[in-house]
Design a protein around this motif. Sequence first.
Motif, PDB file in Angstrom:
ATOM      1  N   GLY A 110      -9.040  -6.975   1.984  1.00 27.40           N
ATOM      2  CA  GLY A 110      -9.954  -6.815   0.861  1.00 27.40           C
ATOM      3  C   GLY A 110      -9.953  -5.416   0.274  1.00 27.40           C
ATOM      4  O   GLY A 110      -9.637  -5.213  -0.899  1.00 27.40           O
ATOM      5  N   CYS A 111     -10.260  -4.428   1.101  1.00 29.02           N
ATOM      6  CA  CYS A 111     -10.439  -3.060   0.601  1.00 29.02           C
ATOM      7  C   CYS A 111      -9.322  -2.106   1.025  1.00 29.02           C
ATOM      8  O   CYS A 111      -9.260  -0.982   0.543  1.00 29.02           O
ATOM      9  CB  CYS A 111     -11.783  -2.511   1.070  1.00 29.02           C
ATOM     10  SG  CYS A 111     -11.900  -2.289   2.863  1.00 29.02           S
ATOM     11  N   GLY A 112      -8.451  -2.528   1.942  1.00 30.68           N
ATOM     12  CA  GLY A 112      -7.358  -1.670   2.379  1.00 30.68           C
ATOM     13  C   GLY A 112      -7.705  -0.714   3.504  1.00 30.68           C
ATOM     14  O   GLY A 112      -6.871   0.098   3.906  1.00 30.68           O
ATOM     15  N   GLU A 113      -8.924  -0.787   4.033  1.00 29.15           N
ATOM     16  CA  GLU A 113      -9.303   0.087   5.154  1.00 29.15           C
ATOM     17  C   GLU A 113      -8.333  -0.125   6.313  1.00 29.15           C
ATOM     18  O   GLU A 113      -7.901  -1.248   6.579  1.00 29.15           O
ATOM     19  CB  GLU A 113     -10.723  -0.232   5.610  1.00 29.15           C
ATOM     20  CG  GLU A 113     -11.164   0.592   6.798  1.00 29.15           C
ATOM     21  CD  GLU A 113     -12.547   0.219   7.309  1.00 29.15           C
ATOM     22  OE1 GLU A 113     -12.872   0.655   8.428  1.00 29.15           O
ATOM     23  OE2 GLU A 113     -13.286  -0.494   6.621  1.00 29.15           O
ATOM     24  N   CYS A 143     -12.351  -6.565   6.964  1.00 30.19           N
ATOM     25  CA  CYS A 143     -13.280  -5.676   7.653  1.00 30.19           C
ATOM     26  C   CYS A 143     -14.694  -6.263   7.562  1.00 30.19           C
ATOM     27  O   CYS A 143     -14.945  -7.182   6.767  1.00 30.19           O
ATOM     28  CB  CYS A 143     -13.214  -4.274   7.040  1.00 30.19           C
ATOM     29  SG  CYS A 143     -13.907  -4.159   5.377  1.00 30.19           S
ATOM     30  N   SER A 150       0.847  -1.189   0.000  1.00 31.08           N
ATOM     31  CA  SER A 150       0.000   0.000   0.000  1.00 31.08           C
ATOM     32  C   SER A 150       0.882   1.237   0.000  1.00 31.08           C
ATOM     33  O   SER A 150       1.984   1.220   0.539  1.00 31.08           O
ATOM     34  CB  SER A 150      -0.877  -0.006   1.258  1.00 31.08           C
ATOM     35  OG  SER A 150      -1.647   1.161   1.363  1.00 31.08           O
ATOM     36  N   ARG A 163     -19.415  -9.202   2.024  1.00 30.34           N
ATOM     37  CA  ARG A 163     -19.362  -9.434   0.568  1.00 30.34           C
ATOM     38  C   ARG A 163     -18.888 -10.842   0.264  1.00 30.34           C
ATOM     39  O   ARG A 163     -19.402 -11.503  -0.625  1.00 30.34           O
ATOM     40  CB  ARG A 163     -18.496  -8.401  -0.112  1.00 30.34           C
ATOM     41  CG  ARG A 163     -19.168  -7.058  -0.290  1.00 30.34           C
ATOM     42  CD  ARG A 163     -18.358  -6.092  -1.152  1.00 30.34           C
ATOM     43  NE  ARG A 163     -17.173  -5.582  -0.475  1.00 30.34           N
ATOM     44  CZ  ARG A 163     -17.187  -4.615   0.445  1.00 30.34           C
ATOM     45  NH1 ARG A 163     -18.329  -4.069   0.804  1.00 30.34           N
ATOM     46  NH2 ARG A 163     -16.070  -4.220   1.018  1.00 30.34           N
ATOM     47  N   ARG A 164     -17.894 -11.327   1.013  1.00 26.67           N
ATOM     48  CA  ARG A 164     -17.382 -12.680   0.815  1.00 26.67           C
ATOM     49  C   ARG A 164     -18.465 -13.701   1.108  1.00 26.67           C
ATOM     50  O   ARG A 164     -18.650 -14.660   0.357  1.00 26.67           O
ATOM     51  CB  ARG A 164     -16.158 -12.931   1.696  1.00 26.67           C
ATOM     52  CG  ARG A 164     -15.547 -14.326   1.479  1.00 26.67           C
ATOM     53  CD  ARG A 164     -14.361 -14.562   2.338  1.00 26.67           C
ATOM     54  NE  ARG A 164     -14.768 -14.583   3.749  1.00 26.67           N
ATOM     55  CZ  ARG A 164     -13.954 -14.734   4.763  1.00 26.67           C
ATOM     56  NH1 ARG A 164     -12.660 -14.845   4.557  1.00 26.67           N
ATOM     57  NH2 ARG A 164     -14.396 -14.745   5.986  1.00 26.67           N
ATOM     58  N   CYS A 206      -7.462  -4.108   6.347  1.00 26.40           N
ATOM     59  CA  CYS A 206      -8.312  -5.065   5.636  1.00 26.40           C
ATOM     60  C   CYS A 206      -7.604  -5.547   4.380  1.00 26.40           C
ATOM     61  O   CYS A 206      -7.172  -4.735   3.555  1.00 26.40           O
ATOM     62  CB  CYS A 206      -9.654  -4.427   5.275  1.00 26.40           C
ATOM     63  SG  CYS A 206     -10.739  -5.575   4.381  1.00 26.40           S
ATOM     64  N   CYS A 234     -16.129  -6.331   3.907  1.00 28.55           N
ATOM     65  CA  CYS A 234     -15.530  -7.340   3.029  1.00 28.55           C
ATOM     66  C   CYS A 234     -15.941  -8.753   3.443  1.00 28.55           C
ATOM     67  O   CYS A 234     -16.143  -9.620   2.594  1.00 28.55           O
ATOM     68  CB  CYS A 234     -14.007  -7.196   3.008  1.00 28.55           C
ATOM     69  SG  CYS A 234     -13.444  -5.742   2.086  1.00 28.55           S
TER      70      CYS A 234
END
Length: 142
Positions: A93-96, A131, A74, A137-138, A91, A134
Amino acid sequence: MSGAEELLRSRGLRVTRPRLAVLDVLADGGHLEVDEITRRVRERLDSVSTQAVYDVLGALSRAGLSRRIEPAGSPARYEARVGDNHHHVVCRGCGEIADIDCAVGSAPCLEPNTAHGFEVDEAEVTFWGLCPGCRARRSADV
C-alpha cells in the motif's frame, strides 16, 4: 579519530566529509532513498551534489558499509544494517519497509538447488503484504 573515520579507513576508503555525513545519516536507521539521504546530508554540510551522494553510496556498498535494496517497483533504498543476512517486508500500500531477521540460521540461510558455480554468501528475501496502517485504511474503506 571517530568510529566512522576508523571504519572508513579499515575498509581502505579515504575519510571525506560527504562519506562521514552519509554514514551518519544511514546510522539514524531506516531504508532511505537517495533523495532523502541527500536532503539530510545537506543539513549537515554546506553543499553536496546528488551525484556525490550516489558516488559515496556506491563506495560504501562496495566496501560493505551500507546495503542497497531494490524492492520491485520502488527506487533503490540504502541502509546501514549489513552483514547479518536479514530480509525485508514491504507494504504493497504505502511502500513502508521493515527488517526481518533470518528465520533459518546463518548466511546464506537458504541454499539453492544449483548455484551454477557461484559461491553463495547471501540470500535476499522480500516479503510483501500490508502494514497495519494500510490494513486499517482498507478496513475503514469497506
